[in-house]
Write a protein that holds these residues in place. Structure first.
Motif, mmCIF file in Angstrom:
data_model
loop_
_atom_site.group_PDB
_atom_site.id
_atom_site.type_symbol
_atom_site.label_atom_id
_atom_site.label_comp_id
_atom_site.label_asym_id
_atom_site.label_seq_id
_atom_site.Cartn_x
_atom_site.Cartn_y
_atom_site.Cartn_z
ATOM 1 N N LEU A 235 34.914 -11.031 -34.198
ATOM 2 C CA LEU A 235 34.005 -12.159 -34.668
ATOM 3 C C LEU A 235 34.033 -13.396 -34.024
ATOM 4 C CD1 LEU A 235 33.533 -13.081 -37.112
ATOM 5 C CD2 LEU A 235 34.973 -14.036 -38.269
ATOM 6 N N ALA A 236 35.336 -13.628 -33.089
ATOM 7 C CA ALA A 236 35.205 -14.779 -31.628
ATOM 8 C C ALA A 236 34.196 -14.251 -31.364
ATOM 9 C CB ALA A 236 36.961 -15.145 -31.294
ATOM 10 N N LEU A 237 34.734 -12.763 -30.275
ATOM 11 C CA LEU A 237 33.552 -12.303 -29.255
ATOM 12 C C LEU A 237 32.348 -12.987 -29.316
ATOM 13 C CD1 LEU A 237 32.498 -11.398 -26.397
ATOM 14 C CD2 LEU A 237 33.269 -9.073 -28.044
ATOM 15 N N ALA A 238 31.735 -12.735 -30.927
ATOM 16 C CA ALA A 238 30.400 -12.613 -31.207
ATOM 17 C C ALA A 238 30.025 -14.875 -30.913
ATOM 18 C CB ALA A 238 30.209 -12.387 -32.604
ATOM 19 N N ALA A 239 31.236 -14.807 -31.745
ATOM 20 C CA ALA A 239 30.814 -16.842 -31.815
ATOM 21 C C ALA A 239 31.081 -16.909 -30.324
ATOM 22 C CB ALA A 239 32.040 -17.664 -32.670
ATOM 23 N N LYS A 240 31.555 -16.545 -29.242
ATOM 24 C CA LYS A 240 31.644 -17.416 -27.914
ATOM 25 C C LYS A 240 30.195 -16.956 -26.872
ATOM 26 C CE LYS A 240 33.811 -19.439 -24.769
ATOM 27 N NZ LYS A 240 34.714 -20.832 -25.609
ATOM 28 N N VAL A 241 29.710 -15.599 -27.733
ATOM 29 C CA VAL A 241 28.418 -14.976 -26.845
ATOM 30 C C VAL A 241 27.319 -15.936 -27.285
ATOM 31 C CG1 VAL A 241 27.123 -13.119 -26.560
ATOM 32 C CG2 VAL A 241 29.724 -12.106 -25.877
ATOM 33 N N ILE A 242 27.307 -16.335 -28.886
ATOM 34 C CA ILE A 242 26.265 -16.722 -29.023
ATOM 35 C C ILE A 242 26.048 -18.798 -29.032
ATOM 36 C CG2 ILE A 242 25.163 -18.298 -31.256
ATOM 37 C CD1 ILE A 242 26.474 -15.599 -33.233
ATOM 38 N N GLU A 243 27.653 -18.732 -27.929
ATOM 39 C CA GLU A 243 27.828 -20.567 -28.331
ATOM 40 C C GLU A 243 27.214 -20.099 -26.711
ATOM 41 O OE1 GLU A 243 31.687 -23.548 -26.859
ATOM 42 O OE2 GLU A 243 31.827 -21.328 -27.760
ATOM 43 N N ARG A 244 27.315 -19.288 -26.010
ATOM 44 C CA ARG A 244 27.232 -19.416 -24.442
ATOM 45 C C ARG A 244 25.679 -19.117 -24.238
ATOM 46 N NH1 ARG A 244 31.208 -17.495 -20.616
ATOM 47 N NH2 ARG A 244 32.664 -18.679 -20.731
ATOM 48 N N PHE A 245 24.994 -18.121 -24.767
ATOM 49 C CA PHE A 245 23.557 -18.111 -24.724
ATOM 50 C C PHE A 245 22.861 -19.598 -24.704
ATOM 51 C CE2 PHE A 245 23.892 -13.904 -24.031
ATOM 52 C CZ PHE A 245 22.886 -13.090 -23.497
ATOM 53 N N SER A 246 23.483 -20.213 -26.243
ATOM 54 C CA SER A 246 22.863 -21.428 -26.102
ATOM 55 C C SER A 246 22.662 -22.294 -25.327
ATOM 56 C CB SER A 246 23.097 -22.194 -28.129
ATOM 57 O OG SER A 246 23.082 -22.932 -28.306
ATOM 58 N N ASP A 247 24.069 -22.802 -25.059
ATOM 59 C CA ASP A 247 25.004 -23.513 -24.019
ATOM 60 C C ASP A 247 23.931 -23.160 -23.200
ATOM 61 O OD1 ASP A 247 26.500 -24.937 -25.785
ATOM 62 O OD2 ASP A 247 27.896 -23.445 -24.675
ATOM 63 N N GLN A 248 22.776 -22.424 -22.115
ATOM 64 C CA GLN A 248 22.583 -22.086 -21.682
ATOM 65 C C GLN A 248 20.800 -21.947 -21.463
ATOM 66 O OE1 GLN A 248 23.383 -19.066 -18.410
ATOM 67 N NE2 GLN A 248 25.747 -19.147 -18.934
ATOM 68 N N GLY A 249 20.465 -22.827 -22.779
ATOM 69 C CA GLY A 249 19.161 -22.795 -23.692
ATOM 70 C C GLY A 249 18.525 -21.257 -23.841
ATOM 71 N N GLU A 250 19.022 -20.446 -23.864
ATOM 72 C CA GLU A 250 18.309 -18.847 -23.872
ATOM 73 C C GLU A 250 19.095 -18.584 -25.409
ATOM 74 O OE1 GLU A 250 19.346 -16.172 -20.625
ATOM 75 O OE2 GLU A 250 18.879 -18.041 -18.961
ATOM 76 N N PRO A 251 18.519 -19.037 -26.389
ATOM 77 C CA PRO A 251 18.984 -18.387 -28.062
ATOM 78 C C PRO A 251 18.839 -17.409 -28.586
ATOM 79 C CG PRO A 251 17.626 -20.658 -27.841
ATOM 80 C CD PRO A 251 17.903 -20.354 -26.205
ATOM 81 N N LEU A 252 19.892 -17.255 -28.447
ATOM 82 C CA LEU A 252 19.713 -15.280 -28.771
ATOM 83 C C LEU A 252 18.807 -14.758 -29.651
ATOM 84 C CD1 LEU A 252 23.952 -13.806 -28.776
ATOM 85 C CD2 LEU A 252 21.679 -13.380 -27.329
ATOM 86 N N ASP A 253 17.640 -13.814 -29.933
ATOM 87 C CA ASP A 253 17.561 -13.363 -30.770
ATOM 88 C C ASP A 253 17.801 -12.487 -32.246
ATOM 89 O OD1 ASP A 253 15.536 -12.556 -33.136
ATOM 90 O OD2 ASP A 253 14.655 -10.577 -31.727
ATOM 91 N N LEU A 254 19.221 -13.748 -32.794
ATOM 92 C CA LEU A 254 19.445 -13.049 -34.195
ATOM 93 C C LEU A 254 19.597 -13.048 -35.496
ATOM 94 C CD1 LEU A 254 22.690 -15.345 -33.280
ATOM 95 C CD2 LEU A 254 22.322 -13.197 -32.773
ATOM 96 N N PRO A 255 19.922 -11.448 -36.648
ATOM 97 C CA PRO A 255 19.254 -11.333 -37.803
ATOM 98 C C PRO A 255 19.834 -13.214 -38.502
ATOM 99 C CG PRO A 255 21.425 -10.818 -37.297
ATOM 100 C CD PRO A 255 21.189 -11.579 -36.315
ATOM 101 N N THR A 256 18.726 -13.406 -39.325
ATOM 102 C CA THR A 256 18.709 -14.411 -40.489
ATOM 103 C C THR A 256 19.332 -14.004 -41.235
ATOM 104 O OG1 THR A 256 16.669 -14.121 -40.976
ATOM 105 C CG2 THR A 256 17.235 -16.360 -39.340
#
Length: 316
Positions: A235-256
């Motif tokens: 859970l912490a890994l997922a939150a951190k990875v999502i944050e990293r991608f967002s910070d670099q302007g490359e948001p992940l394609d995530l399920p909604t």
């Protein structure tokens, strides 16, 4: 009535670095005495001042002079002095020749850890390695979090000490560096990443400065999630990875979430709990399922049983 100057010095400061007030008192004293031959005594003698080493301080108290307090504090003599002062028999002056700077007790901790790892130290500690100590580092970190959650200052103080113990142990075991190298690298990093504190950069741009400094320090990192610990719970890994991608302007394609489902902040916990329950009902380990999902979405290599990249068995 005699006058006794109670000279206090720090064993953590070079012995000859005494205050002007201390040197004045020593040069003006008719007698200077101590119980033990300490570095402070040696430094004072080197300055041309006679120091008597005595077993019984009664004669000194009667005549007065400067008493060089030993490293253990000379508690029995201090208690006797308090009685004499209370009875009006002695006039006491306390002079600080040197004092501990902030963080001085960390030096004691370094010395204590070195003693544990000495040849005549603790057999258990001498047998440990970075790998065998690793679980304790994680365990102590969680106990600090428990103390914070419990809002217990005394427990937090104790648990922070236990956690602080771990880096000292690892540095003491290392062959290529020591704790001074660790501290020195950290100070340089802190200064480098805070140009708005140690320079004239604009504080409003502090996050930009931080990210630029990190990028310059790790030019080999070319993946948004590089540097994120793969040992984190999923859970912490997922939150951190999502944050990293967002910070670099490359948001992940995530399920909604399903159409029409919108969670309020106080509903997220129950939603996650329901997801865990559903995973169990489907016969799926929720920890592994989430780790696999974020790994696939972010392009992270799977880890083997030892926590290494499965395709890079020597990576750490």
């Amino acid at each position: 009535m005699s006058t006794v100057t109670w000279l206090l010095t720090s064993p953590r400061i070079p012995a000859g670095l005494l205050s002007v007030e201390a040197w004045d008192a020593l040069h003006e004293a008719e007698a200077v005495a101590a119980f033990d031959e300490t570095p402070a005594v040696e430094a004072i003698r080197d300055a041309g001042i006679d120091v008597d080493i005595v077993e019984d301080a009664a004669g000194f108290l009667e005549e007065g002079g400067v008493w060089i307090v030993g490293e253990e504090g000379d508690e029995e003599l201090r208690e006797a002095l308090a009685e004499y002062v209370a009875g009006g028999e002695i006039e006491l002056e306390v002079v600080y020749g040197s004092w501990d700077p902030p963080g001085a007790r960390l030096l004691d901790l370094v010395e204590a850890v070195a003693r544990l790892h000495a040849e005549d130290g603790c057999p258990w500690h001498r047998e440990q390695t970075h790998a065998t100590l690793a679980p304790y580092l994680l365990e102590e970190s969680y106990e600090v979090l428990d103390a914070i959650a419990g809002d217990d200052p005394d427990e937090l103080r104790e648990e922070l000490g236990d956690l602080l113990f771990q880096p000292l142990l690892h540095a003491s075991l290392a062959e290529d560096f020591d704790i001074d190298d660790v501290a020195g690298d950290l100070v340089e990093k802190i200064v480098r990443r805070h140009p708005h504190v140690w320079g004239d950069a604009d504080p409003d741009d502090l996050y930009e400065h931080w990210n630029e400094a990190k990028a310059a320090e790790k030019p080999h990192r070319d993946h948004p999630a590089d540097g994120v610990s793969r040992q984190l719970p999923s859970l912490a890994l997922a939150a951190k990875v999502i944050e990293r991608f967002s910070d670099q302007g490359e948001p992940l394609d995530l399920p909604t979430l399903p159409d029409g489902l919108k969670l309020e902040a106080d509903e997220v916990g129950d939603f996650l709990l329901a997801a865990v329950s559903a995973a169990r009902a489907a016969g799926v380990d929720p920890e592994l399922a989430l780790r696999r999902a974020i790994g696939e979405r972010a392009g992270l290599e799977p880890l083997d049983a030892q926590g290494h990249d499965a395709e890079e068995p020597d990576a750490y």
